[in-house]
Design a protein around this motif. Structure first.
Motif, PDB file in Angstrom:
ATOM      1  N   ALA A 183       0.826  -1.222   0.000  1.00 44.61           N
ATOM      2  CA  ALA A 183       0.000   0.000   0.000  1.00 44.61           C
ATOM      3  C   ALA A 183       0.853   1.261   0.000  1.00 44.61           C
ATOM      4  CB  ALA A 183      -0.934  -0.023   1.200  1.00 44.61           C
ATOM      5  N   GLY A 184       2.183   1.091  -0.052  1.00 48.49           N
ATOM      6  CA  GLY A 184       3.035   2.266  -0.130  1.00 48.49           C
ATOM      7  C   GLY A 184       3.474   2.785   1.222  1.00 48.49           C
ATOM      8  N   ALA A 185       4.395   2.084   1.858  1.00 44.68           N
ATOM      9  CA  ALA A 185       4.951   2.538   3.135  1.00 44.68           C
ATOM     10  C   ALA A 185       6.416   2.144   3.159  1.00 44.68           C
ATOM     11  CB  ALA A 185       4.226   1.890   4.305  1.00 44.68           C
ATOM     12  N   TYR A 186       7.281   3.086   3.502  1.00 36.79           N
ATOM     13  CA  TYR A 186       8.724   2.823   3.539  1.00 36.79           C
ATOM     14  C   TYR A 186       9.034   1.676   4.502  1.00 36.79           C
ATOM     15  CZ  TYR A 186      13.670   3.954   4.658  1.00 36.79           C
ATOM     16  OH  TYR A 186      15.018   3.921   4.881  1.00 36.79           O
ATOM     17  N   ILE A 187       8.340   1.627   5.627  1.00 38.21           N
ATOM     18  CA  ILE A 187       8.647   0.601   6.627  1.00 38.21           C
ATOM     19  C   ILE A 187       8.383  -0.805   6.082  1.00 38.21           C
ATOM     20  CG2 ILE A 187       6.366   0.684   7.776  1.00 38.21           C
ATOM     21  CD1 ILE A 187       9.864   0.085   9.377  1.00 38.21           C
ATOM     22  N   CYS A 188       7.503  -0.922   5.090  1.00 38.82           N
ATOM     23  CA  CYS A 188       7.223  -2.257   4.541  1.00 38.82           C
ATOM     24  C   CYS A 188       8.387  -2.800   3.710  1.00 38.82           C
ATOM     25  CB  CYS A 188       5.920  -2.257   3.752  1.00 38.82           C
ATOM     26  SG  CYS A 188       4.506  -2.092   4.860  1.00 38.82           S
ATOM     27  N   GLY A 189       9.442  -2.002   3.525  1.00 40.14           N
ATOM     28  CA  GLY A 189      10.675  -2.525   2.924  1.00 40.14           C
ATOM     29  C   GLY A 189      11.520  -3.240   3.960  1.00 40.14           C
ATOM     30  N   GLU A 190      11.318  -2.925   5.229  1.00 40.88           N
ATOM     31  CA  GLU A 190      12.020  -3.657   6.305  1.00 40.88           C
ATOM     32  C   GLU A 190      11.464  -5.075   6.271  1.00 40.88           C
ATOM     33  OE1 GLU A 190      13.263  -5.413   9.885  1.00 40.88           O
ATOM     34  OE2 GLU A 190      11.175  -5.196   9.326  1.00 40.88           O
ATOM     35  N   PHE A 232      13.785   0.222  17.481  1.00 37.61           N
ATOM     36  CA  PHE A 232      13.437  -1.186  17.275  1.00 37.61           C
ATOM     37  C   PHE A 232      13.935  -1.701  15.924  1.00 37.61           C
ATOM     38  CE2 PHE A 232      10.451  -4.680  16.434  1.00 37.61           C
ATOM     39  CZ  PHE A 232      10.542  -5.380  17.636  1.00 37.61           C
ATOM     40  N   CYS A 233      14.011  -0.818  14.938  1.00 34.39           N
ATOM     41  CA  CYS A 233      14.509  -1.268  13.630  1.00 34.39           C
ATOM     42  C   CYS A 233      15.417  -0.198  13.032  1.00 34.39           C
ATOM     43  CB  CYS A 233      13.345  -1.599  12.692  1.00 34.39           C
ATOM     44  SG  CYS A 233      12.664  -0.191  11.803  1.00 34.39           S
ATOM     45  N   ALA A 234      15.967  -0.517  11.856  1.00 35.11           N
ATOM     46  CA  ALA A 234      16.984   0.349  11.270  1.00 35.11           C
ATOM     47  C   ALA A 234      16.427   1.648  10.687  1.00 35.11           C
ATOM     48  CB  ALA A 234      17.748  -0.423  10.205  1.00 35.11           C
ATOM     49  N   LEU A 235      15.097   1.806  10.623  1.00 40.38           N
ATOM     50  CA  LEU A 235      14.568   3.079  10.129  1.00 40.38           C
ATOM     51  C   LEU A 235      14.997   4.209  11.065  1.00 40.38           C
ATOM     52  CD1 LEU A 235      11.135   3.922   8.598  1.00 40.38           C
ATOM     53  CD2 LEU A 235      12.038   5.366  10.393  1.00 40.38           C
ATOM     54  N   GLY A 236      14.871   3.957  12.369  1.00 38.68           N
ATOM     55  CA  GLY A 236      15.252   4.976  13.350  1.00 38.68           C
ATOM     56  C   GLY A 236      16.735   5.308  13.245  1.00 38.68           C
ATOM     57  N   ASP A 237      17.571   4.297  13.186  1.00 37.72           N
ATOM     58  CA  ASP A 237      19.017   4.526  13.062  1.00 37.72           C
ATOM     59  C   ASP A 237      19.312   5.356  11.808  1.00 37.72           C
ATOM     60  OD1 ASP A 237      19.316   2.914  15.269  1.00 37.72           O
ATOM     61  OD2 ASP A 237      19.956   1.145  14.142  1.00 37.72           O
ATOM     62  N   GLY A 238      18.676   4.969  10.701  1.00 36.15           N
ATOM     63  CA  GLY A 238      18.904   5.660   9.429  1.00 36.15           C
ATOM     64  C   GLY A 238      18.533   7.131   9.498  1.00 36.15           C
ATOM     65  N   ALA A 239      17.502   7.448  10.264  1.00 36.88           N
ATOM     66  CA  ALA A 239      17.043   8.841  10.354  1.00 36.88           C
ATOM     67  C   ALA A 239      18.109   9.743  10.962  1.00 36.88           C
ATOM     68  CB  ALA A 239      15.760   8.906  11.189  1.00 36.88           C
ATOM     69  N   THR A 240      19.000   9.152  11.769  1.00 31.98           N
ATOM     70  CA  THR A 240      20.016   9.989  12.429  1.00 31.98           C
ATOM     71  C   THR A 240      21.208  10.270  11.508  1.00 31.98           C
ATOM     72  OG1 THR A 240      21.307   8.150  13.365  1.00 31.98           O
ATOM     73  CG2 THR A 240      19.399   8.937  14.654  1.00 31.98           C
ATOM     74  N   ALA A 241      21.396   9.426  10.476  1.00 31.69           N
ATOM     75  CA  ALA A 241      22.619   9.499   9.662  1.00 31.69           C
ATOM     76  C   ALA A 241      22.817  10.873   9.000  1.00 31.69           C
ATOM     77  CB  ALA A 241      22.633   8.383   8.624  1.00 31.69           C
ATOM     78  N   PRO A 242      21.791  11.423   8.315  1.00 30.96           N
ATOM     79  CA  PRO A 242      22.043  12.712   7.670  1.00 30.96           C
ATOM     80  C   PRO A 242      22.295  13.841   8.676  1.00 30.96           C
ATOM     81  CG  PRO A 242      19.785  11.920   7.184  1.00 30.96           C
ATOM     82  CD  PRO A 242      20.462  10.871   7.998  1.00 30.96           C
ATOM     83  N   ILE A 243      21.691  13.730   9.855  1.00 28.62           N
ATOM     84  CA  ILE A 243      21.835  14.817  10.843  1.00 28.62           C
ATOM     85  C   ILE A 243      23.236  14.821  11.444  1.00 28.62           C
ATOM     86  CG2 ILE A 243      20.961  15.717  13.052  1.00 28.62           C
ATOM     87  CD1 ILE A 243      18.216  14.548  12.267  1.00 28.62           C
ATOM     88  N   THR A 244      23.651  13.665  11.950  1.00 34.85           N
ATOM     89  CA  THR A 244      24.965  13.641  12.613  1.00 34.85           C
ATOM     90  C   THR A 244      26.097  13.900  11.609  1.00 34.85           C
ATOM     91  OG1 THR A 244      24.856  11.239  12.437  1.00 34.85           O
ATOM     92  CG2 THR A 244      24.324  12.179  14.568  1.00 34.85           C
ATOM     93  N   SER A 245      25.963  13.343  10.395  1.00 39.73           N
ATOM     94  CA  SER A 245      27.055  13.543   9.426  1.00 39.73           C
ATOM     95  C   SER A 245      27.079  14.981   8.914  1.00 39.73           C
ATOM     96  CB  SER A 245      26.945  12.555   8.273  1.00 39.73           C
ATOM     97  OG  SER A 245      25.682  12.648   7.652  1.00 39.73           O
ATOM     98  N   SER A 246      25.905  15.610   8.744  1.00 35.97           N
ATOM     99  CA  SER A 246      25.914  16.997   8.257  1.00 35.97           C
ATOM    100  C   SER A 246      26.469  17.919   9.339  1.00 35.97           C
ATOM    101  CB  SER A 246      24.520  17.448   7.821  1.00 35.97           C
ATOM    102  OG  SER A 246      23.622  17.415   8.912  1.00 35.97           O
ATOM    103  N   LEU A 247      26.202  17.595  10.600  1.00 32.28           N
ATOM    104  CA  LEU A 247      26.772  18.429  11.669  1.00 32.28           C
ATOM    105  C   LEU A 247      28.289  18.244  11.756  1.00 32.28           C
ATOM    106  CD1 LEU A 247      23.986  18.225  14.358  1.00 32.28           C
ATOM    107  CD2 LEU A 247      25.057  20.329  13.544  1.00 32.28           C
ATOM    108  N   GLU A 248      28.742  17.045  11.407  1.00 33.78           N
ATOM    109  CA  GLU A 248      30.193  16.817  11.417  1.00 33.78           C
ATOM    110  C   GLU A 248      30.884  17.656  10.326  1.00 33.78           C
ATOM    111  OE1 GLU A 248      31.200  12.685  10.842  1.00 33.78           O
ATOM    112  OE2 GLU A 248      33.308  13.172  10.452  1.00 33.78           O
ATOM    113  N   PHE A 249      30.290  17.662   9.137  1.00 32.59           N
ATOM    114  CA  PHE A 249      30.974  18.324   8.010  1.00 32.59           C
ATOM    115  C   PHE A 249      30.559  19.781   7.798  1.00 32.59           C
ATOM    116  CE2 PHE A 249      31.043  13.768   6.581  1.00 32.59           C
ATOM    117  CZ  PHE A 249      32.409  13.598   6.750  1.00 32.59           C
TER     118      PHE A 249
END
Ligand SMILES: Cc1cc2nc3c(=O)[nH]c(=O)nc-3n(C[C@H](O)[C@H](O)[C@H](O)COP(=O)(O)O)c2cc1C
Ligand code: SF4
Length: 445
Positions: free
Chosen positions: A168-175, A394-411
């Motif tokens: 039905a179109g949900a990103y989480i359904c790719g997990e 609980f799953c990698a969606l949450g972890d993934g959400a942090t990646a652009p924030i922490t890396s953009s703050l680093e650079f």
């Protein structure tokens, strides 16, 4: 010196009506199936293990090993499920593959199902891509008509039914475990593991779940052998470098010729940009994602990092889905990160608190910062919230959400500061569009 492309999955995408069985058969289509059906099932799995094919859905798990986890001789049915949900921002390889060459996937499905002794396979496609669903239905119907699917395939005694299922179109359904819940007719939310799907997957039965590109890579391995596959990719002499074969790299954004580039693992973004005509004229590379928005950002410093699992990990990011999103100097990194974070907040399934609450608050703070209303404390708050999501979701969606924030703050920490020091975004959003007028650029500060 420019690298050479290795078109295998994409070898006839430019041929007229490339998606038909007739064209696929002209390019050796279904010959690998005949080979596989003459082999012992376990030998097919061993061949895929020997090829060192790793899952192309993001995590890079060895495909043959995954097949080998299916228990033998149990009384439950075994299932193959193909993950064709493709919703990660920037990821755009499975849809073109299924549009241009759906039979390579169908042949891969039959071979993989045979190897694990499954008599039912499912292709779970995201619901929005109706054109892809139609094309898959047509390819599966052609395969049935030719005797490649159904009862007693090619006289081998092996039976297989394939179902194309629209989500039905949900990103989480790719997990993968949320996908299984969705396929069973429930709301798609990740399951607790263990048990892993190989033991209790679809309908609590042993299940292999693989990405479209992983499964579509299998026929070429059967046709050409494991050694052919391992000859492509990173250094054979070094056991720590295990990224083998060809793969689809998707270039999008501020690049002269965006699209799919099928090349050996271990090429660099510099190589791929050469083939793609470079960053759009008159501009410089500012940042890029190696594998979709859930992989930490990289910069122009990283142009020569090998695009392999180990190479990218060594540089602090992840190869992910090999979705190379290119951003030039007209892009406001805060705005790009805000946009991604809005996506994660919207797609958070709500099952766990760190992600459900955390992504909401990340959006509030990023909006404030982008509007020039934030302060230094907000930057620390962003990092603190990310710290409370990463490894606790609980799953990698949450972890993934942090990646652009922490890396953009680093650079690009200074760019965040510029926003509140200058009372607003210093960039003109129109200048980063591909239809921007000549001469548009960074607003005068
Ligand atoms: C939020 C989220 C979305 C995902 N979306 C996809 C997807 O659309 N397609 C995919 O193949 N894998 C996706 N994955 C990864 C799958 O969980 C799984 O690792 C993959 O399908 C395994 O296939 P592979 O071993 O062939 O890579 C996603 C993971 C997460 C956490
Ligand atoms: S991390 Fe997000 S998407 Fe994953 S289970 Fe928790 S709330 Fe759902």
């Amino acid at each position: 010196m420019s690298i050479e492309l290795t078109p295998v999955l994409s070898r006839f995408w430019d041929v007229e009506r490339s998606w038909t069985r007739e064209v696929y058969e002209r390019y050796d289509g279904y010959s690998a199936l005949r080979t596989a059906l003459r082999m012992d099932r376990d030998d097919v799995t061993q061949l895929v293990k020997d090829s060192e094919l790793r899952g192309r859905g993001g995590a890079g798990f060895p495909t043959g090993n995954k097949w080998g986890f299916i228990p033998k001789g149990g009384d439950k049915p075994v299932y193959l499920v193909v993950n064709a949900d493709e919703s990660e921002p920037g990821t755009c390889k499975d849809v073109p593959l299924m549009m241009a060459n759906p039979h390579e996937l169908v042949e891969g499905v039959i071979i993989a199902s045979y190897a694990i002794a499954a008599t039912h396979a499912f292709i779970y496609v995201r619901g929005e891509v109706v054109h892809v669903i139609r094309r898959l239905h047509a390819a599966v119907a052609e395969a049935y008509a030719a005797g490649y699917l159904g009862k007693d395939i090619l006289g081998s005694g092996y039976d297989l039914e394939v179902v194309v299922h629209a989500g039905a179109g949900a990103y989480i359904c790719g997990e993968e475990t949320a996908l299984l819940d969705s396929l069973e007719g429930r709301r798609g939310q990740p399951r607790l593991r263990p048990p892993f799907p190989a033991i209790a997957g679809l309908y609590a039965s042993p299940t292999v779940i693989n990405n479209v590109e992983s499964i579509a890579s299998v026929p070429s391995i059967l046709r050409n052998g494991a050694a052919w596959f391992t000859a492509m990719g990173t250094d054979n002499e070094d056991p720590r470098k295990r990224s083998k074969g060809m793969t689809l790299f998707s270039l999008s954004g501020h690049v002269t010729r965006p699209g799919q580039f099928e090349a050996p693992m271990g090429v660099t973004l510099r190589d791929l940009l050469d083939l793609a005509g470079g960053v759009r004229e008159g501009h410089q590379l500012k940042f890029w994602t190696p594998g979709g928005s859930s992989t930490p950002l990289m910069t122009a410093e990283h142009l020569d990092v090998p695009l392999s699992y180990e190479g990218i990990a060594g540089a602090g990011s992840m190869l992910g889905t090999k979705a190379l999103q290119i951003f030039d100097d007209t892009t406001c990194v805060v705005r790009a990160v805000l946009r991604w974070t809005e996506f994660y907040a919207h797609e958070s399934c709500g099952k766990c608190t760190p992600c459900r609450e955390g992504t909401y608050w990340l959006v509030q703070i990023l909006r404030r910062l982008e509007n020039g209303e934030g302060d230094e404390e907000d930057l620390e708050k962003l990092l603190d919230i990310c710290d409370n999501i990463l490894g606790r979701a609980f799953c990698a969606l949450g972890d993934g959400a942090t990646a652009p924030i922490t890396s953009s703050l680093e650079f690009f920490r200074q760019e965040y500061i510029d926003h509140f020091e200058h009372g607003g975004c210093p960039f003109d959003p129109a200048a980063s569009t591909l239809f921007a007028d000549e001469g548009a650029g960074v607003k005068a500060r």
